[in-house]
Design a protein around this motif. Structure first.
Motif, PDB file in Angstrom:
ATOM      1  N   LYS A  38       0.817  -1.219   0.000  1.00  0.00           N
ATOM      2  CA  LYS A  38       0.000   0.000   0.000  1.00  0.00           C
ATOM      3  C   LYS A  38       0.849   1.267   0.000  1.00  0.00           C
ATOM      4  N   GLU A  39       1.928   1.272   0.798  1.00  0.00           N
ATOM      5  CA  GLU A  39       2.760   2.472   0.898  1.00  0.00           C
ATOM      6  C   GLU A  39       3.321   2.864  -0.466  1.00  0.00           C
ATOM      7  N   ASP A  40       3.731   1.868  -1.257  1.00  0.00           N
ATOM      8  CA  ASP A  40       4.240   2.168  -2.595  1.00  0.00           C
ATOM      9  C   ASP A  40       3.138   2.731  -3.489  1.00  0.00           C
ATOM     10  N   LEU A  41       1.968   2.104  -3.459  1.00  0.00           N
ATOM     11  CA  LEU A  41       0.870   2.557  -4.313  1.00  0.00           C
ATOM     12  C   LEU A  41       0.385   3.952  -3.936  1.00  0.00           C
ATOM     13  N   LEU A  42       0.523   4.328  -2.662  1.00  0.00           N
ATOM     14  CA  LEU A  42       0.102   5.654  -2.214  1.00  0.00           C
ATOM     15  C   LEU A  42       1.129   6.734  -2.552  1.00  0.00           C
ATOM     16  N   ASP A  43       2.325   6.341  -2.916  1.00  0.00           N
ATOM     17  CA  ASP A  43       3.383   7.278  -3.301  1.00  0.00           C
ATOM     18  C   ASP A  43       3.182   7.650  -4.770  1.00  0.00           C
ATOM     19  N   SER A  44       2.865   8.905  -5.054  1.00  0.00           N
ATOM     20  CA  SER A  44       2.520   9.313  -6.427  1.00  0.00           C
ATOM     21  C   SER A  44       3.690   9.119  -7.397  1.00  0.00           C
ATOM     22  N   ASP A  45       4.930   9.348  -6.947  1.00  0.00           N
ATOM     23  CA  ASP A  45       6.078   9.142  -7.838  1.00  0.00           C
ATOM     24  C   ASP A  45       6.237   7.666  -8.199  1.00  0.00           C
ATOM     25  N   PHE A  46       6.094   6.796  -7.202  1.00  0.00           N
ATOM     26  CA  PHE A  46       6.175   5.358  -7.456  1.00  0.00           C
ATOM     27  C   PHE A  46       5.065   4.943  -8.426  1.00  0.00           C
ATOM     28  N   PHE A  47       3.838   5.411  -8.151  1.00  0.00           N
ATOM     29  CA  PHE A  47       2.696   5.044  -8.990  1.00  0.00           C
ATOM     30  C   PHE A  47       2.941   5.462 -10.440  1.00  0.00           C
ATOM     31  N   LYS A  48       3.334   6.731 -10.645  1.00  0.00           N
ATOM     32  CA  LYS A  48       3.577   7.223 -12.011  1.00  0.00           C
ATOM     33  C   LYS A  48       4.695   6.447 -12.695  1.00  0.00           C
ATOM     34  N   SER A  49       5.710   6.030 -11.929  1.00  0.00           N
ATOM     35  CA  SER A  49       6.828   5.307 -12.531  1.00  0.00           C
ATOM     36  C   SER A  49       6.410   3.940 -13.053  1.00  0.00           C
ATOM     37  N   ARG A  50       5.275   3.416 -12.598  1.00  0.00           N
ATOM     38  CA  ARG A  50       4.803   2.101 -13.047  1.00  0.00           C
ATOM     39  C   ARG A  50       3.830   2.205 -14.227  1.00  0.00           C
ATOM     40  N   ILE A  51       3.464   3.415 -14.596  1.00  0.00           N
ATOM     41  CA  ILE A  51       2.607   3.602 -15.771  1.00  0.00           C
ATOM     42  C   ILE A  51       3.466   3.428 -17.012  1.00  0.00           C
ATOM     43  N   HIS A  52       2.961   2.705 -17.978  1.00  0.00           N
ATOM     44  CA  HIS A  52       3.712   2.448 -19.220  1.00  0.00           C
ATOM     45  C   HIS A  52       4.201   3.780 -19.787  1.00  0.00           C
ATOM     46  N   PRO A  53       5.481   3.865 -20.180  1.00  0.00           N
ATOM     47  CA  PRO A  53       6.036   5.133 -20.675  1.00  0.00           C
ATOM     48  C   PRO A  53       5.220   5.782 -21.800  1.00  0.00           C
ATOM     49  N   GLN A  54       4.608   4.976 -22.669  1.00  0.00           N
ATOM     50  CA  GLN A  54       3.806   5.539 -23.756  1.00  0.00           C
ATOM     51  C   GLN A  54       2.474   6.114 -23.272  1.00  0.00           C
ATOM     52  N   ASP A  55       2.045   5.747 -22.065  1.00  0.00           N
ATOM     53  CA  ASP A  55       0.769   6.215 -21.523  1.00  0.00           C
ATOM     54  C   ASP A  55       0.932   7.287 -20.451  1.00  0.00           C
ATOM     55  N   ARG A  56       2.147   7.450 -19.941  1.00  0.00           N
ATOM     56  CA  ARG A  56       2.382   8.303 -18.767  1.00  0.00           C
ATOM     57  C   ARG A  56       1.993   9.763 -19.013  1.00  0.00           C
ATOM     58  N   LYS A  57       2.445  10.342 -20.118  1.00  0.00           N
ATOM     59  CA  LYS A  57       2.159  11.760 -20.381  1.00  0.00           C
ATOM     60  C   LYS A  57       0.653  11.986 -20.510  1.00  0.00           C
ATOM     61  N   ARG A  58      -0.032  11.095 -21.228  1.00  0.00           N
ATOM     62  CA  ARG A  58      -1.484  11.219 -21.396  1.00  0.00           C
ATOM     63  C   ARG A  58      -2.187  11.087 -20.043  1.00  0.00           C
ATOM     64  N   PHE A  59      -1.731  10.148 -19.206  1.00  0.00           N
ATOM     65  CA  PHE A  59      -2.315   9.966 -17.880  1.00  0.00           C
ATOM     66  C   PHE A  59      -2.197  11.250 -17.059  1.00  0.00           C
ATOM     67  N   ILE A  60      -1.014  11.844 -17.058  1.00  0.00           N
ATOM     68  CA  ILE A  60      -0.786  13.072 -16.279  1.00  0.00           C
ATOM     69  C   ILE A  60      -1.650  14.208 -16.811  1.00  0.00           C
ATOM     70  N   THR A  61      -1.704  14.349 -18.131  1.00  0.00           N
ATOM     71  CA  THR A  61      -2.512  15.410 -18.753  1.00  0.00           C
ATOM     72  C   THR A  61      -3.992  15.225 -18.438  1.00  0.00           C
ATOM     73  N   GLU A  62      -4.496  13.991 -18.627  1.00  0.00           N
ATOM     74  CA  GLU A  62      -5.911  13.709 -18.358  1.00  0.00           C
ATOM     75  C   GLU A  62      -6.255  13.927 -16.883  1.00  0.00           C
ATOM     76  N   SER A  63      -5.345  13.556 -15.984  1.00  0.00           N
ATOM     77  CA  SER A  63      -5.587  13.746 -14.556  1.00  0.00           C
ATOM     78  C   SER A  63      -5.698  15.225 -14.209  1.00  0.00           C
ATOM     79  N   LYS A  64      -4.802  16.037 -14.784  1.00  0.00           N
ATOM     80  CA  LYS A  64      -4.855  17.481 -14.519  1.00  0.00           C
ATOM     81  C   LYS A  64      -6.140  18.087 -15.068  1.00  0.00           C
ATOM     82  N   LEU A  65      -6.549  17.660 -16.263  1.00  0.00           N
ATOM     83  CA  LEU A  65      -7.821  18.142 -16.820  1.00  0.00           C
ATOM     84  C   LEU A  65      -8.996  17.688 -15.955  1.00  0.00           C
TER      85      LEU A  65
END
Length: 189
Positions: A113-140
């Motif tokens: 749980k501690e790893d999953l709650l860490d936003s940097d750890f979570f983002k680092s596990r998102i597929h590199p091709q999806d990461r930018k879109r995930f961050i953009t969509e989350s901010k929107l």
């Protein structure tokens, strides 16, 4: 002449402005029609007359906890079978601070749980091709108040699973959402 079906005659009631506002707000809050609200109020009134003393939860403390435990267990079984996790985060200074993830997240992802709650750890596990879109969509989504985004997530065993996050923003900085593994729900192309 009495009606043969269960339908009743229409009833007309004159409401003052305050009553109309309260009823309209309750209708909006409960996502029910005004007639449903009225019928529920009448039924509650009739139940009160038929059952003058309505006990709360019956039984000993042990029985109450057993009943609640069964309900929670059933909910967790459903979440586990749907591979659906619940989460909560807070936004501070433009960063997500994870505060809760459901217990089944450990079993589903393989991470603690501690790893999953860490936003940097979570983002680092998102597929590199999806990461930018995930961050953009989350901010929107933060700007809109809701977000739904699909992305591949690297599980602890090294596989990438297609997942979907849906969240709602409450009180300006609290995020409540679901995260579901949807790989098996997507048909191969």
């Amino acid at each position: 002449m009495p009606r043969k079906d269960n339908l009743t005659a229409q009833v007309s009631v004159l409401l003052n402005e305050t009553e109309r506002k309260i009823l309209s707000q309750q209708s909006f809050d409960e996502n029910r029609s005004i007639s449903q609200i009225a019928r529920l109020a009448i039924q509650k009134h009739l139940d009160g007359h038929e059952h003058l003393i309505k006990p709360g939860i019956n039984g000993s403390i042990e029985e109450i906890f057993t009943t609640l435990g069964r309900q929670l267990s059933k909910s967790m079984d459903i979440l586990g079978n749907l591979r659906l996790m619940l989460f909560e985060s807070t936004i501070k200074g433009g960063h997500y601070l994870g505060s809760y993830v459901s217990d089944n997240a450990i079993e589903i992802t393989g991470y603690n749980k501690e790893d999953l709650l860490d936003s940097d750890f979570f983002k680092s596990r998102i597929h590199p091709q999806d990461r930018k879109r995930f961050i953009t969509e989350s901010k929107l989504g933060i700007q809109r108040g809701t977000c739904e985004v699909n992305f591949r997530f690297k599980m602890q065993n090294g596989t990438h699973e297609m997942t979907r996050i849906y969240f709602s923003l409450k009180d300006g900085n609290h995020i409540f959402g679901t995260w579901q593994i949807i790989s098996e729900l997507i048909s191969p192309e």
